[in-house]
Design an enzyme around this catalytic site. Structure first.
Site, PDB file in Angstrom:
ATOM      1  N   ARG A  77      -4.145 -18.939 -19.940  1.00 50.36           N
ATOM      2  CA  ARG A  77      -5.300 -19.557 -20.586  1.00 50.36           C
ATOM      3  C   ARG A  77      -5.733 -18.847 -21.869  1.00 50.36           C
ATOM      4  NH1 ARG A  77      -8.901 -19.968 -15.295  1.00 50.36           N
ATOM      5  NH2 ARG A  77      -8.103 -17.845 -15.274  1.00 50.36           N
ATOM      6  N   LYS A 108       1.867 -12.642  -3.122  1.00 52.19           N
ATOM      7  CA  LYS A 108       0.884 -12.525  -2.041  1.00 52.19           C
ATOM      8  C   LYS A 108      -0.523 -12.373  -2.639  1.00 52.19           C
ATOM      9  CE  LYS A 108       0.012  -8.145  -0.240  1.00 52.19           C
ATOM     10  NZ  LYS A 108      -0.630  -7.317  -1.244  1.00 52.19           N
ATOM     11  N   ASP A 142       7.549 -10.677  -1.416  1.00 49.68           N
ATOM     12  CA  ASP A 142       6.939  -9.537  -0.735  1.00 49.68           C
ATOM     13  C   ASP A 142       7.707  -8.350  -1.281  1.00 49.68           C
ATOM     14  OD1 ASP A 142       6.650  -7.338   1.147  1.00 49.68           O
ATOM     15  OD2 ASP A 142       5.590  -8.768   2.405  1.00 49.68           O
ATOM     16  N   HIS A 143       7.092  -7.590  -2.172  1.00 48.11           N
ATOM     17  CA  HIS A 143       7.903  -6.622  -2.918  1.00 48.11           C
ATOM     18  C   HIS A 143       8.518  -5.536  -2.028  1.00 48.11           C
ATOM     19  CE1 HIS A 143       4.289  -4.057  -3.132  1.00 48.11           C
ATOM     20  NE2 HIS A 143       5.105  -3.065  -3.438  1.00 48.11           N
ATOM     21  N   LYS A 153      12.682  -3.454  -1.716  1.00 49.01           N
ATOM     22  CA  LYS A 153      12.975  -2.005  -1.712  1.00 49.01           C
ATOM     23  C   LYS A 153      14.305  -1.777  -1.006  1.00 49.01           C
ATOM     24  CE  LYS A 153       8.097  -0.645  -1.674  1.00 49.01           C
ATOM     25  NZ  LYS A 153       7.745   0.133  -2.838  1.00 49.01           N
ATOM     26  N   GLU A 179      -1.094   5.886   1.068  1.00 50.73           N
ATOM     27  CA  GLU A 179      -1.191   5.937  -0.401  1.00 50.73           C
ATOM     28  C   GLU A 179      -2.220   6.988  -0.776  1.00 50.73           C
ATOM     29  OE1 GLU A 179      -0.890   2.041  -2.653  1.00 50.73           O
ATOM     30  OE2 GLU A 179      -1.861   1.445  -0.802  1.00 50.73           O
ATOM     31  N   ASP A 220      -4.230  -6.755   3.187  1.00 53.87           N
ATOM     32  CA  ASP A 220      -3.552  -6.328   1.956  1.00 53.87           C
ATOM     33  C   ASP A 220      -2.156  -5.765   2.224  1.00 53.87           C
ATOM     34  OD1 ASP A 220      -3.550  -5.736  -0.896  1.00 53.87           O
ATOM     35  OD2 ASP A 220      -3.696  -3.627  -0.312  1.00 53.87           O
ATOM     36  N   HIS A 247       3.539  -6.606   4.059  1.00 57.40           N
ATOM     37  CA  HIS A 247       4.587  -5.587   3.958  1.00 57.40           C
ATOM     38  C   HIS A 247       4.946  -4.948   5.301  1.00 57.40           C
ATOM     39  CE1 HIS A 247       3.632  -6.247  -0.122  1.00 57.40           C
ATOM     40  NE2 HIS A 247       2.658  -5.375  -0.239  1.00 57.40           N
ATOM     41  N   LYS A 253      -5.401   3.949   2.368  1.00 60.99           N
ATOM     42  CA  LYS A 253      -5.543   4.460   1.007  1.00 60.99           C
ATOM     43  C   LYS A 253      -6.206   5.835   1.086  1.00 60.99           C
ATOM     44  CE  LYS A 253      -5.327   0.219  -1.498  1.00 60.99           C
ATOM     45  NZ  LYS A 253      -3.994   0.220  -2.087  1.00 60.99           N
TER      46      LYS A 253
HETATM   47  C1  BG6 Z   1       0.369  -4.118  -2.824  1.00 59.10           C
HETATM   48  C2  BG6 Z   1      -1.050  -3.926  -2.353  1.00 59.10           C
HETATM   49  O1  BG6 Z   1       0.918  -5.279  -2.259  1.00 59.10           O
HETATM   50  O2  BG6 Z   1       1.153  -2.993  -2.450  1.00 59.10           O
HETATM   51  C3  BG6 Z   1      -1.634  -2.643  -2.933  1.00 59.10           C
HETATM   52  O3  BG6 Z   1      -1.836  -5.031  -2.744  1.00 59.10           O
HETATM   53  C4  BG6 Z   1      -0.741  -1.478  -2.640  1.00 59.10           C
HETATM   54  O4  BG6 Z   1      -2.936  -2.405  -2.443  1.00 59.10           O
HETATM   55  C5  BG6 Z   1       0.708  -1.770  -3.021  1.00 59.10           C
HETATM   56  O5  BG6 Z   1      -1.223  -0.365  -3.385  1.00 59.10           O
HETATM   57  C6  BG6 Z   1       1.627  -0.666  -2.537  1.00 59.10           C
HETATM   58  O6  BG6 Z   1       2.920  -0.864  -3.014  1.00 59.10           O
HETATM   59  P1  BG6 Z   1       3.948   0.344  -3.157  1.00 59.10           P
HETATM   60  O7  BG6 Z   1       5.236  -0.299  -3.563  1.00 59.10           O
HETATM   61  O8  BG6 Z   1       3.383   1.264  -4.198  1.00 59.10           O
HETATM   62  O9  BG6 Z   1       4.005   1.004  -1.814  1.00 59.10           O
END
Ligand code: BG6
Length: 510
Positions: free
Chosen positions: A47, A155, A184-185, A189, A223, A242, A247, A348
């Protein structure tokens, strides 16, 4: 190397952070490693008003996320990459007529020779997914008579089972399930994928991978960061939505699943769905009380620096009870896993960033060598997802000398030892897969729904039951003081460090 067909990547929400931070650097790596097809262009759509030149500057030439990579490269090489980027202002609202966008796509398609193959990447809030899909369809951009059309969504896939179903139904009105790629990243990995290989391409683990030999399974995702600038989003989400629903349950499904009949996307995903459906859903209050724990970080001093508590973070309600720590114990109702507890936690502001799976094996059936410290002598298989990626087996060895004292030793493998191999970043791998039409590492609708079905009652219990405590833990610690209470016996959580092997293992130095 599989050939990638000519195509165009259209990114909705392209002026946002994800495009510059993750998507373009991933595309750049693919370009550098010659995975990008001959004819390929990116069209950013958002936008904000921006020219092609301004977009190129933002996401390539002046991007802080690419600086290090492109700094020493040949100027022409970078220009060629940068010239692939284009931009189209969508107007004030994503819910609009896409005729102008379709015209731009048609022009680019003809000029660049992308053969009507389009991937739409939705880097927008999920509330816009159905709207964008509808408008793409209305503009005739989803038709697969000529060229393939795929849609990638980020997501969160919903906020609950109900909203996830609505989201899936909304997308499926305009795209077939085989055209939808839910990213889903974690599945991108390398070490997460290696869970499949460790289990199914070795004959030494799988015979032991069941209730007869495994005592319990532990997964930690920690984290060091807090919620940073995402307080507004996070406060409505919390750790369970989250991280856990997506994940971590994906990782769980890879540990729990039965061997698929082959490695096709459908077969692997069929088994993952079965695995997720076999997680025992916690229904009654007592079970939920005994098996779940939530916490929230409070202000503390880390390395002499005062850090905010969660409630002091930007965008967070000062009375918030949202969890930044979630730990869940659960069982899997199937033949393989009956009565074996799984313990999964995510948080976290922990002391270190680490994700790992620990398979704790049972003690030998008959103890010949008495050793009281079971925790330290049982076999463990540790699969380190990040950082210091690798695998470690802990096993007992005899301490030389009189008697039969047993010590544990380490047998390890580190990804970093594979010096000649380029390990792709998660987004790089996932984008390339989508470009090649391989959905193995993407979540299917029924997987996402099965994960929500497990998580929903916990969320509801946490939200509605007044007796649920939110335990405070000082930022920079391993969670609430009583967090080990979730794990019975003498086992507590394994609190891992930066390195896969924290301790030296057994050795004799002469
Ligand atoms: C994301 C979450 O999907 O994954 C974040 O929304 C999180 O809150 C992150 O920090 C963690 O990803 P990675 O690859 O750094 O473990």
């Amino acid at each position: 190397m599989e050939k990638t067909i000519n195509q165009m990547l259209i990114i909705f929400g392209a002026s946002g952070d994800l495009t510059a931070r993750k998507l373009i650097p991933a595309l750049y790596n693919l370009y550098k490693n010659k995975h990008i097809p001959e004819n390929f262009v990116v069209l950013g759509a958002s936008r904000s008003a921006m020219t092609d030149a301004a977009f190129r500057k933002k996401v390539v030439q002046e991007s802080k996320y690419l600086q290090e990579k492109i700094g020493k490269e040949d100027k022409d090489f970078i220009k060629k990459f940068s010239d692939k980027m284009h931009y189209e202002d969508i107007g004030d609202d994503y819910d609009t007529d896409y005729t102008k966008l379709a015209k731009r796509i048609k022009e680019l398609n003809e000029n660049a020779g992308t053969d009507d193959n389009f991937i739409f990447y939705l880097s927008t809030p999920p509330s816009l997914y159905e709207t964008i899909a509808k408008n793409l369809s209305n503009a005739g951009l989803t038709d697969e008579k000529k060229g393939c059309k795929r849609i990638i969504v980020e997501k969160p896939f919903g906020y609950s089972l109900k909203t996830a179903e609505e989201l899936n139904n909304g997308l499926q009105k305009y795209f077939g399930e085989s055209q939808i790629y839910r990213i889903d990243h974690y599945l991108g990995k390398e070490t997460v994928q290696n869970l499949l290989v460790t289990r199914f391409s070795n004959s030494i683990f799988e015979p032991l991978w069941n209730r007869n030999y495994i005592h319990h399974v532990e997964i930690t995702n920690a984290e060091t960061v807090g919620v940073e600038k995402r307080g507004g989003y996070y406060d409505k989400s919390g750790a369970l939505r989250d991280m856990f629903q997506s994940h971590l349950l994906q990782i769980v499904s890879l540990i729990v699943m039965e061997p698929p009949i082959n490695s096709s996307a459908e077969e692997i995903r069929n088994e993952k769905v079965k695995a997720l459906k076999s997680l025992r859903i916690m229904k009654d209050k007592e079970t939920l009380f005994n098996n779940t724990m939530k916490g929230q970080y409070v202000s503390s001093t880390i390395d002499g620096k005062k850090v905010n508590g969660y409630r002091q973070e930007e965008g967070v309600d000062t009375k918030s009870k949202t969890e930044t720590y979630a730990a869940i114990k659960f069982f899997v109702d199937n033949w393989r896993w009956k009565d074996i507890p799984f313990y999964v936690r995510t948080a976290k502001r922990m002391p270190t960033k680490v994700t790992e799976v620990v398979i704790h094996f049972k003690s030998p059936h008959h103890a010949i060598f008495t050793n009281e410290d079971r925790y330290n002598t049982d076999n463990k298989l540790i699969i380190r997802i990040q950082p210091d990626e690798g695998i470690l087996i802990k096993f007992g060895v005899k301490v030389p000398g009189q008697g039969f004292d047993v010590e544990r030793a380490n047998l390890d493998f580190y990804y970093s030892e594979l010096v000649d191999t380029v390990v792709m970043d998660a987004y790089e791998r996932l984008l390339l897969d989508a470009m090649q039409g391989d959905a193995t590492l993407y979540a299917r609708a029924d997987e996402v729904e099965a994960a929500w079905a497990f998580v929903d009652p916990i969320l509801e219990y946490w939200a509605k039951d007044k007796s649920v405590n939110t335990y405070g833990y000082p930022a920079g610690t391993w969670g609430p003081k009583n967090s080990d209470d979730l794990i019975e016996d003498s086992f507590g959580w394994r609190n891992p460090g930066q390195h896969l092997t924290d301790e030296s293992g057994f050795s004799i130095i002469k």
